[in-house]
Design an enzyme around this catalytic site. Structure first.
Site: not given
Ligand code: 5GP
Ligand code: MG
Length: 188
Positions: A108-109, A112, A161, A174
């Protein structure tokens, strides 16, 4: 050295060199843990496209790493706004091969609030793989709403962000080689 930043980018938070070092360190840890066993690297589109490919390449260059490495991808989307995922995650594109009996490493990237990973881990574990672990390039541990296990972490991410190295804002940024903070006035 002063770097000219594209419009919309406020500053670089994690440089390309720092990303490279983090990916190589993760590859060394993965090589040690999986030793000779075959592995499926499962990248989560689109955000993890860069890190998945770079991790695969780093593994190929790491002595003792598994040589039987398959690459697959999955795509999910979550409702909510562009900045925050909601608890409602939807599968957009499934794996191209069954994972039953396989050792799967989700790539995963960013993690959060944890909803996206929680959804993916539960869905994949239900398919009876040999194992499921998770590697994440960027971690925002202080933002977690759901407790998820992350086995390999690249870098702890500042509370901003971020975009670049696969991460987008409305499909932009990206392809930046680094992870950067957006100018706040761009966020709607
Ligand atoms: P989670 O479900 O853990 O909140 O976040 C996972 C997804 O939220 C990531 O795969 C991404 O798509 C988006 N996301 C969360 N934080 C960021 C951020 O700082 N920048 C970007 N571009 N996407 C984020
Ligand atoms: Mg992602």
């Amino acid at each position: 050295m002063q770097q000219t930043l594209p419009p919309g980018i406020e500053r670089v938070l994690i440089s390309a060199d720092e990303i490279d070092a983090a990916v190589r360190r993760m590859a060394a840890e993965i090589a040690r843990d999986y030793a000779g066993s075959p592995l499926v690297l499962l990248g989560v589109l689109k955000g993890a496209c860069f890190v998945t490919v770079d991790l695969a390449r780093a593994l190929a260059e790491t002595p003792g790493a598994p040589t039987d490495v398959a690459l697959d991808f999955i795509a999910v989307s979550s409702y909510g706004n562009a900045q925050r995922s909601s608890g409602e995650v939807r599968l957009v594109q499934d794996t191209s091969h069954a994972i039953e009996g396989k050792h799967v490493l989700i790539v995963e990237d960013i993690v959060d609030n944890g909803h996206t990973l929680h959804y993916l881990q539960a869905m994949l574990k239900a398919r009876q793989p040999a194992s499921v672990r998770t590697a994440v390039l960027l971690d925002k541990p202080y933002r977690r709403v759901i407790d998820v296990t992350v086995d390999y972490v690249g870098v702890t991410c500042p509370d901003e962000f971020v975009v670049g190295y696969g991460l987008d804002y409305q499909e932009r940024f990206r392809t930046l080689p680094y992870v950067a903070k957006l100018r706040p006035e761009l966020l709607s």
